[in-house]
Design a protein around this motif. Structure first.
Motif, mmCIF file in Angstrom:
data_model
loop_
_atom_site.group_PDB
_atom_site.id
_atom_site.type_symbol
_atom_site.label_atom_id
_atom_site.label_comp_id
_atom_site.label_asym_id
_atom_site.label_seq_id
_atom_site.Cartn_x
_atom_site.Cartn_y
_atom_site.Cartn_z
ATOM 1 N N ASN A 1 0.856 -1.179 0.000
ATOM 2 C CA ASN A 1 0.000 0.000 0.000
ATOM 3 C C ASN A 1 0.894 1.233 0.000
ATOM 4 O O ASN A 1 2.111 1.141 0.105
ATOM 5 C CB ASN A 1 -0.968 -0.042 1.184
ATOM 6 N N THR B 1 1.511 3.591 2.162
ATOM 7 C CA THR B 1 2.356 3.796 3.344
ATOM 8 C C THR B 1 3.609 2.930 3.275
ATOM 9 O O THR B 1 4.727 3.394 3.487
ATOM 10 C CB THR B 1 1.572 3.409 4.624
ATOM 11 N N LEU B 2 3.400 1.664 2.957
ATOM 12 C CA LEU B 2 4.513 0.722 2.869
ATOM 13 C C LEU B 2 5.490 1.133 1.768
ATOM 14 O O LEU B 2 6.708 1.164 1.978
ATOM 15 C CB LEU B 2 3.963 -0.683 2.597
ATOM 16 N N ARG C 1 7.592 4.214 2.707
ATOM 17 C CA ARG C 1 8.641 3.883 3.672
ATOM 18 C C ARG C 1 9.775 3.129 2.986
ATOM 19 O O ARG C 1 10.946 3.398 3.190
ATOM 20 C CB ARG C 1 8.030 3.042 4.801
HETATM 21 C C1 NAG Z 1 -0.032 -0.670 4.846
HETATM 22 O O1 NAG Z 1 1.094 -1.503 5.047
HETATM 23 C C2 NAG Z 1 1.666 -1.376 6.325
HETATM 24 C C3 NAG Z 1 2.941 -2.191 6.323
HETATM 25 O O2 NAG Z 1 2.760 -3.451 5.756
HETATM 26 C C4 NAG Z 1 0.656 -1.836 7.375
HETATM 27 O O3 NAG Z 1 1.200 -1.724 8.662
HETATM 28 C C5 NAG Z 1 -0.603 -0.975 7.271
HETATM 29 O O4 NAG Z 1 -1.591 -1.442 8.141
HETATM 30 C C6 NAG Z 1 -1.140 -0.993 5.853
HETATM 31 N N1 NAG Z 1 -2.200 0.004 5.732
HETATM 32 C C7 NAG Z 1 -3.372 -0.269 5.173
HETATM 33 C C8 NAG Z 1 -4.321 0.865 5.083
HETATM 34 O O5 NAG Z 1 -3.640 -1.363 4.733
#
Ligand code: NAG
Ligand code: NAG
Ligand code: NAG
Length: 480
Positions: free
Chosen positions: A256, A258-259, A262
């Motif tokens: 996603n 965020t991942l 990073r």
């Molecule tokens: C996105 O990925 C991160 C790391 O894998 C995870 O911690 C987070 O919950 C994810 N966010 C969503 C919205 O799925």
């Protein structure tokens, strides 16, 4: 040497060199070479093979060594015998580069009509196979995807004459049957479509094999399972999740925004510490705020093109005839999406080969028998898991008489009078294609879905498919 023997040797040499020529830049040929190596070395474990392939191809940099260890690393035994001819072929199809003529090397065509770079794919698998505990794969994203993306984003932001996008472009093969030369369709970024697609597959297969319970017995077996899955009559809905046509939905489950953000930040930091030249170049020009902005903007493009939008097989891949006459430019955004079925071909197509054949047959029918300029539809949905480019986003189609300038015409290959297309294929149109279109400004956000029969006297798109689309969020009755 007697004359007879000389001739025999001569013929043998000719046959050998012809055999080498027969090997194309097709994934099937690459897999055959991997199989040969496995056989000749009495089927060694996949990590040894993938490592030997990378060494044969000379894919080795300080950045790769940082994650996968150096050649002298004793944790992986490597005493494989690879014939010089095979090593030559492996180098040719694995080592990535773009020539000044815009030819992309180090890429292969897969059975589903996609072009992937082998290096990021193999690096992802190697990283996965090296993982010792579940869930932690050292270097998985940097080696497959985020170094290429990060570098491309920075180059794009700083170049005086940038490519039109920091991701892409794709390209066309000299021949789809015997692919050898892949020519890009625009100015190359550092993250071409093939690098990205190979990288996504590297992430998917790397995280799969990282789990010890799903360690493959053979590398060739893993590649065949992923790239050469034969759909059964039940089609895509009954298929396993780990097959190349489902790449994008699989990747969406793994990654996603965020991942990815990073991972890119980390990768850039690691790369900077390893490559002093690049370090200086970037640091002189950009501060932290600017850097953040460059990554955000680049990622937005990546997510749009490779996660939100569906994969669309371009015209050159289905070997379309050129447009006849002069096309009419649509004035965007459009307000309508018109749903069709092809009726004929009446059978759903389950492979790239068959869907491409169907596209050519429909184009021939529309051009020769109907006397139109081109295949009528804007896009066509196959049951192989892909959308096919007809007239595309910008040119007016010939699909819904009297309304062609107002909407896109999308057709499902098959006769959907008494049955409906696979759910996954309908979702490609209902969810992915429409999101892609509204985000790009090709469709208005409150667009309307109509079936062909609502506007023209016809049974299209078939009773079954019509009652299905009546349940779609954007479906509306025709306003008088
Ligand atoms: C996105 O990925 C991160 C790391 O894998 C995870 O911690 C987070 O919950 C994810 N966010 C969503 C919205 O799925
Ligand atoms: C960072 O650089 C940008 C231009 O590249 C500039 O507009 C901005 O003021 C700089 N920010 C800081 C905190 O130096
Ligand atoms: C389409 O399907 C309907 C219902 O199953 C059938 O009656 C019709 O003959 C089919 N047409 C073609 C061209 O296959």
């Amino acid at each position: 040497m007697d004359l007879h023997l000389t001739w025999m040797v001569f013929l043998l040499l000719i046959t050998r060199s012809l055999m080498d020529d027969i090997k194309t830049h097709h994934m099937d040929d690459f897999i055959k070479v991997v199989e040969t190596i496995e056989l000749e070395n009495h089927a060694p474990n996949p990590l040894v093979v993938v490592r030997a392939l990378r060494e044969a191809a000379g894919v080795d940099t300080p950045f790769i060594q940082y994650y996968l260890g150096s050649r002298s690393d004793a944790t992986v035994p490597h005493h494989l015998v690879i014939k010089p001819a095979d090593a030559g072929y492996i180098t040719k199809v694995t080592k990535h580069r773009v020539t000044v003529l815009g030819v992309e090397e180090g890429v292969v065509l897969t059975a589903d009509g996609t072009t992937v770079a082998l290096a990021p794919l193999l690096l992802g698998i190697e990283a996965g196979l090296r993982s010792t505990s579940l869930g932690r794969v050292r270097g998985l994203y940097p080696l497959t995807l985020t170094k290429n993306l990060g570098q491309s984003f920075f180059q794009h932001a700083q170049s005086k004459r940038p490519a039109s996008s920091p991701v892409g472009p794709g390209g066309c093969w000299d021949s789809v049957m015997t692919p050898r030369v892949f020519t890009l369709s625009g100015v190359a970024s550092l993250a071409t479509e093939a690098l990205i697609t190979g990288g996504m597959d590297g992430v998917i297969l790397g995280s799969h094999v990282a789990e010890h319970s799903s360690r493959p017995l053979r590398l060739s077996g893993l590649l065949k399972q992923y790239y050469n899955h034969q759909l059964s009559r039940e089609g895509l809905d009954a298929a396993p999740a780990l097959i190349s046509p489902l790449r994008r939905s699989r990747f969406r489950k793994l990654a996603n925004l965020t991942l990815l953000k990073r991972q890119i930040r980390r990768t850039v930091a690691t790369y900077q510490s390893l490559d002093k030249d690049w370090n200086k170049e970037v640091e002189q020009k950009v501060n932290r705020t600017k850097m953040e902005q460059i990554v955000n903007e680049g990622l937005k493009e990546f997510v749009h093109s490779y996660m939100d939008c569906p994969a669309i097989v371009p015209r050159c891949m289905w070997e379309a005839e050129p447009y006849r006459g002069s096309p009419t430019l649509l004035s965007l955004p459009l307000a309508f999406l018109f749903i069709h079925h092809t009726y004929e071909p009446s059978q759903p197509c389950l492979t790239f080969q068959q869907c491409a054949r169907d596209m050519r047959a429909m184009q021939r029918f529309h051009q020769e028998d109907r006397g139109w300029d081109d295949i009528g539809y804007s896009f066509v949905a196959g049951s192989d898991g892909y959308l096919y480019e007809g007239r595309g986003w910008h040119w007016q189609g010939a699909h819904t008489k009297g309304h062609n300038s107002k909407g896109y015409g999308v057709s499902f290959i098959g006769n959907y009078t008494s049955s409906i297309p696979p759910q996954r294929i309908m979702d490609l149109v209902r969810l992915q294609l429409t999101k892609c279109a509204t985000d790009e400004g090709n469709l208005v956000s409150d667009f309307t879905v109509h079936g062909h029969r609502q506007l023209v006297s016809t049974s299209c798109p078939g009773d079954a498919l019509y009652s299905e689309i009546k349940g779609w969020k954007h479906f509306e009755e025709v306003k008088q």
